[in-house]
Design an enzyme around this catalytic site. Structure first.
Site, PDB file in Angstrom:
ATOM      1  CG  ASP A 181      54.529  28.620  46.804  1.00 42.20           C
ATOM      2  OD1 ASP A 181      53.341  28.955  46.711  1.00 42.20           O
ATOM      3  OD2 ASP A 181      55.115  27.911  45.955  1.00 42.20           O
ATOM      4  CG  ASN A 220      43.419  37.913  48.583  1.00 43.87           C
ATOM      5  OD1 ASN A 220      42.473  38.179  47.857  1.00 43.87           O
ATOM      6  ND2 ASN A 220      44.669  38.251  48.260  1.00 43.87           N
ATOM      7  CE1 TYR A 226      40.357  32.102  40.577  1.00 46.46           C
ATOM      8  CE2 TYR A 226      38.250  32.372  39.457  1.00 46.46           C
ATOM      9  CZ  TYR A 226      39.176  32.795  40.390  1.00 46.46           C
ATOM     10  OH  TYR A 226      38.914  33.917  41.147  1.00 46.46           O
ATOM     11  CE  LYS A 259      39.159  31.830  44.029  1.00 50.73           C
ATOM     12  NZ  LYS A 259      39.666  32.383  45.302  1.00 50.73           N
ATOM     13  CB  THR A 311      43.892  42.373  40.540  1.00 53.00           C
ATOM     14  OG1 THR A 311      43.187  41.326  39.845  1.00 53.00           O
ATOM     15  CG2 THR A 311      43.019  42.905  41.670  1.00 53.00           C
TER      16      THR A 311
END
Length: 260
Positions: A69, A96, A162, A166, A197
């Protein structure tokens, strides 16, 4: 129009790819192996990465799978040592691994889930980078591709965790370039655009913000960003070191041989 640059041969390189069980990570592992790199794949799903590693070995490559993890930052050093013992110290890192959850307005998100997102998207990337960096510096160089996002600078409703993670990852790329670019470490932030995805499936199901309204056929296949990642690991990308790069940039698409 000039021809696109050829993908570089990566014989003798060892690439560590996080989040390699599916999507961009799995496609990047395959693209790097196709160019001759040995590949260490990491993800939580042991079954998935074991299958991909076996596929790469069956094709004549060198590959191992290490399940764990990325959100467990203490695990990073152990994982990198295990990869180095098997294939040699990483000369390429593709950071990634990532997650978009929680999707929701600020008051609708649970703090623990928000923190989990930040841990995976930023702290996990930092921990793996910190574990591979001494070896790169000792050898006089290496390549780090941090898989970024347009969310690093554009805010989207429901994506506070998110976007924040980022944005932090983009600044981590800049810090790496500032502090270690002079020692041969090549840092890239790469924004792959919207890709077909499982993450995009989660986004569509949320119904929040315009990205969720995009039809599946509007998203690129994972092989497109994987091709760019492999290209960034070669000498033709030297003029782009230290930058945040978007797959939507027409010149980058031309140079990497993607359709315009």
């Amino acid at each position: 129009m000039t021809e696109p640059d050829a993908l570089p041969r990566l014989d003798g390189e060892m690439a560590l790819v996080t989040g390699a069980s599916r999507g961009i990570g799995a496609a990047a592992a395959r693209a790097l192996a196709a160019q001759g790199a040995a590949v260490a794949l990491t993800a939580r799903s042991a079954e998935a990465i074991d299958g991909i590693a076996r596929e790469l070995r069956d094709a004549g490559g060198r590959a191992i799978a290490i399940a764990g993890d990325i959100g467990d930052v203490a695990w990073a050093g152990t994982m990198v040592k295990q990869a180095a013992d098997a294939l040699g110290a990483p000369t390429i890192l593709v950071n990634n691994a990532g997650m978009v959850r929680p999707i929701g307005r600020l008051l609708d998100c649970e703090p623990a889930e928000w923190a989990r997102n930040f841990t995976v998207n930023l702290l996990g990337a930092y921990a793996v980078l910190r574990a591979v960096l001494p070896g790169m510096v000792a050898r006089g160089g290496g390549t780090v591709v941090n898989v970024s996002s347009g969310a690093a600078e554009n805010v989207y409703e429901g994506w506070s965790a998110y976007c924040a993670g980022k944005a932090g990852l983009a600044m981590l790329t800049r810090s790496l370039h500032l502090e270690y670019g002079g020692q041969g470490v090549r840092a890239f932030g790469f924004r792959p655009g919207t890709v077909d995805t499982e993450m995009q499936g989660e986004i569509r199901a949320s119904g929040i913000n315009p990205v969720s309204q995009m039809p599946r056929e509007a998203h690129a296949p994972p092989e497109h960003p994987a091709r760019v990642i492999a290209w960034l690991c070669g000498p033709e990308a030297q003029d782009l070191v230290g930058r945040e790069l978007s797959i939507r940039d027409p010149e980058l698409r031309r140079r990497t041989g993607l359709p315009s």
